[in-house]
Design an enzyme around this catalytic site. Structure first.
Site, mmCIF file in Angstrom:
data_model
loop_
_atom_site.group_PDB
_atom_site.id
_atom_site.type_symbol
_atom_site.label_atom_id
_atom_site.label_comp_id
_atom_site.label_asym_id
_atom_site.label_seq_id
_atom_site.Cartn_x
_atom_site.Cartn_y
_atom_site.Cartn_z
ATOM 1 N N CYS A 1 0.865 -1.185 0.000
ATOM 2 C CA CYS A 1 0.000 0.000 0.000
ATOM 3 C C CYS A 1 0.900 1.233 0.000
ATOM 4 O O CYS A 1 1.369 1.680 1.049
ATOM 5 C CB CYS A 1 -0.902 -0.013 1.231
ATOM 6 S SG CYS A 1 -2.005 1.399 1.318
ATOM 7 N N LEU A 2 1.179 1.738 -1.181
ATOM 8 C CA LEU A 2 2.105 2.866 -1.314
ATOM 9 C C LEU A 2 1.583 3.753 -2.451
ATOM 10 O O LEU A 2 1.403 3.288 -3.569
ATOM 11 C CB LEU A 2 3.510 2.334 -1.631
ATOM 12 C CG LEU A 2 4.663 3.329 -1.676
ATOM 13 C CD1 LEU A 2 4.883 3.955 -0.313
ATOM 14 C CD2 LEU A 2 5.946 2.643 -2.125
#
Lengths: 159, 179
Positions: free
Chosen positions: A99-100
């Site tokens: 999750c970036l």
């Protein structure tokens, strides 16, 4: 037609350039797994990554898989952790999805494989407690194979 | 050895931030970042909304980049190729503020505003006018017959009138909803 062929050559040229610069000036703890590059079209890379010294991941080794679509660098690469060791981190799911924000909506064509790797190293380094994301079980059961199809909700700006 | 280093540094300064090659048909953003026009064009096409500089995320658009013309550049006209590079902008010494284009746009921008305001104001106008009518009818009556009446009577009258109009307003709103 013309734009297609030109974007195709842009893709390969740019990947070649990135490859050369990563081999010429490697960042600490990040290197290209050269076995994955033989005999294919540069559309998939495997990066060997080491946990930075003085962090919770010191001494650990990870592998990242980069997949480039034909629209790269205008479209972000698909990046996941692969291999036997997936880092235990609040932003990394146990299936390797990360999750970036720069991997989806905050992507910019001025970013590179090296820049993405450095962001991931620093994301891991800023971790204070090794744990999986709170919704890990549900997400891993229900998600698509391609993390770019996930509608990520970025909430933690401290990374 | 130092010479080749210098050379690579020199060319890196003029590399496009997208294709990482020496910029061709170069344009520069207001924030100072260099791109090939075809590369930047493709990026702007990818994101029609929220166009930002790939390097620093400053606002960027087709009209806000400046073409770079070096000496002895490519002999072919870059504009013959698709997509065309935007023209350089030359600001006139005295800008004509109330130009015909500006005036036209002003009127166009205001028109829908006026329209929506008119529709929105219609019921209020109706209320206001009916209120005034009532007031006009009520006031002479007060003066003629209730002049001697105490202030309490006056208040009652006022309350009655306001209640009446509250009901009228409710009925009117209902009618509006039904219609």
């Amino acid at each position: 037609m013309e734009t297609n062929s030109s974007s195709g050559s842009l893709l390969n040229k740019r990947l070649q350039k990135e490859l050369m610069s990563m081999q010429r000036e490697p960042s600490p703890g990040v290197s290209i797994n050269s076995h994955t590059l033989h005999g294919n079209s540069l559309s998939q890379w495997i990066i060997d990554m080491e946990g930075a010294e003085g962090t919770l991941y010191e001494g650990e080794k990870f592998q990242l898989l980069f997949k480039f679509s034909s629209k790269y660098p205008f479209d972000s690469p698909e990046v996941t952790f692969v291999g036997p060791n997936i880092p235990v981190n609040p932003h990394v799911y146990s299936n390797g999805h990360i999750c970036l924000s720069i991997l989806t909506e905050d992507w910019s064509p001025a970013l590179s494989v090296q820049a993405v790797c450095l962001s991931i190293v620093s994301m891991l380094s800023s971790c204070k407690e090794k744990k999986r994301p709170p919704d890990n079980t549900l997400y891993v059961k229900t998600c698509s194979k391609n993390p770019k199809k996930t509608k990520w909700w970025y909430h933690d700006d401290s990374v | 050895m130092p010479e080749t280093d210098d050379k690579s540094e020199d060319t890196a300064t003029f590399e496009c931030n997208i294709c990482l090659d020496t910029a061709k048909n170069a344009v520069i953003s207001m924030c100072g970042h260099l791109f090939c026009w075809p590369c930047l064009y493709q990026w702007l096409e990818t994101r029609p909304q929220g166009q930002v500089c790939p390097v620093c995320k400053a606002g960027i658009s087709r009209d806000k980049v400046i073409p770079l013309y070096g000496r002895g550049g490519s002999k072919t006209d870059p504009r013959e190729k698709l997509p065309p590079r935007p023209q350089g902008h030359r600001t006139e010494p005295e800008a004509d503020y109330a130009g015909p284009g500006g005036g036209h746009r002003y009127v166009f921008g205001d028109n829908p505003h006026f329209l929506s305001f008119g529709i929105g104001a219609f019921p209020f106008g109706f209320f206001a006018s009916s209120f005034n009518l009532a007031g006009g009818a009520g006031n002479p009556m007060e003066h003629q017959h209730r002049d001697a009446a105490g202030p309490a009577d006056h208040q009652m009258q006022d309350q009655l009138v306001s209640k009446l109009f509250l009901w009228l307003a409710c009925i009117f709103l209902l009618w509006l909803l039904m219609a």
